[in-house]
Design an enzyme around this catalytic site. Structure first.
Site, PDB file in Angstrom:
ATOM      1  N   ASP A  21      31.241  47.739  43.104  1.00  0.00           N
ATOM      2  CA  ASP A  21      31.117  46.293  43.222  1.00  0.00           C
ATOM      3  C   ASP A  21      30.439  45.815  41.939  1.00  0.00           C
ATOM      4  O   ASP A  21      29.978  46.635  41.129  1.00  0.00           O
ATOM      5  CB  ASP A  21      30.282  45.946  44.460  1.00  0.00           C
ATOM      6  CG  ASP A  21      30.118  44.449  44.649  1.00  0.00           C
ATOM      7  OD1 ASP A  21      31.110  43.721  44.479  1.00  0.00           O
ATOM      8  OD2 ASP A  21      28.992  44.013  44.932  1.00  0.00           O
ATOM      9  N   ASP A  23      28.492  42.143  41.468  1.00  0.00           N
ATOM     10  CA  ASP A  23      27.312  41.301  41.663  1.00  0.00           C
ATOM     11  C   ASP A  23      26.298  41.960  42.593  1.00  0.00           C
ATOM     12  O   ASP A  23      26.640  42.407  43.690  1.00  0.00           O
ATOM     13  CB  ASP A  23      27.724  39.952  42.253  1.00  0.00           C
ATOM     14  CG  ASP A  23      28.624  39.181  41.307  1.00  0.00           C
ATOM     15  OD1 ASP A  23      28.176  38.873  40.194  1.00  0.00           O
ATOM     16  OD2 ASP A  23      29.779  38.900  41.682  1.00  0.00           O
TER      17      ASP A  23
END
Length: 234
Positions: A21, A23
């Site tokens: 991922d 953020d």
């Protein structure tokens, strides 16, 4: 296989590919997003609820907009909200890497472990966030941007983004050969539904209940031991 205390287990299923991922895992962008949401919501005379961050964590741009509009009772459409957010995207250019991110990325690349990114964000915000980190992120095989990728029909917690990301590796690995690195409970659910193991590095506000479906829970990427998943050790 879960461990909520950030301690290591001795064995997990070996993997060959790693999907990150973006953020809150590699980039400390959550503070910037909070400022942006505060600015947009403030235009309508509303305040940002204290728990808003946790309610939108890990979701696509449009799904975030829908949730924010509902929670804050805003008189605009999700698409209008997303456009308002883009006006403040310049704030994302100063985001910093989180501890352990660069070390892990470069270690995997040097050891020829294919890596990719599966982020719920769209193209414009990703470009802004990577503005000061272009060399490092050029090391990834590919980046799937859920909010602007036509192949990602449904955002997290649906498995679409991770399945799309896996098939874009040159080797087209099976889902069980992929390890997902996440910070959001919705991403953990998506990875599980995709048939992938998932390491969760959560925000402190994520509850123990929301952590329990992860393969492994860590306090920081600095704690990650690649050899636990059959990858080359540091």
């Amino acid at each position: 296989m879960n461990n909520c205390n950030g301690q290591f287990k001795t064995y997990f299923r070996p993997v060959t590919h790693v999907i990150f991922d973006l953020d809150g895992l590699l980039l400390n962008s959550e503070e910037c997003y909070h400022k942006i949401d505060e600015a947009v919501i403030g235009q309508f005379g509303k305040e940002v609820p204290d728990d808003l961050f946790l309610k939108i964590l890990g979701y696509s741009d449009l799904d975030c907009a829908k949730k924010i509009i509902e929670i804050c009772d805003l008189p605009i459409s999700p698409k209008q909200y997303a456009k308002e957010v883009q006006r403040f995207s310049y704030l994302l250019k100063d985001v910093k890497l989180l501890p352990g991110a660069e070390k892990l990325i470069r270690h995997l690349v040097v050891n020829n472990v294919p890596i990719a990114i599966a982020t719920s964000s769209g193209y414009e915000s990703v470009q802004a966030k990577l503005h000061n980190h272009k060399e490092l992120f050029s090391l990834f095989h590919h980046i799937v941007m859920g909010s602007s990728d036509p192949e990602v029909q449904y955002g997290k917690p649906s498995p679409d983004i991770f399945l799309v990301c896996a098939k874009r590796f040159f080797e087209n690995p099976n889902p069980e050969q992929c390890l997902v690195m996440e910070d959001a409970p919705s991403g953990v659910t998506a990875a599980n539904r995709a048939g992938m193991q998932v390491v969760l590095v959560p925000h402190p506000s994520v509850t123990l209940k929301e952590r329990e479906n992860a393969t492994l829970v860590l306090n920081s990427l600095l704690e990650f031991k690649p050899e636990d998943f059959g990858l080359p050790s540091f």
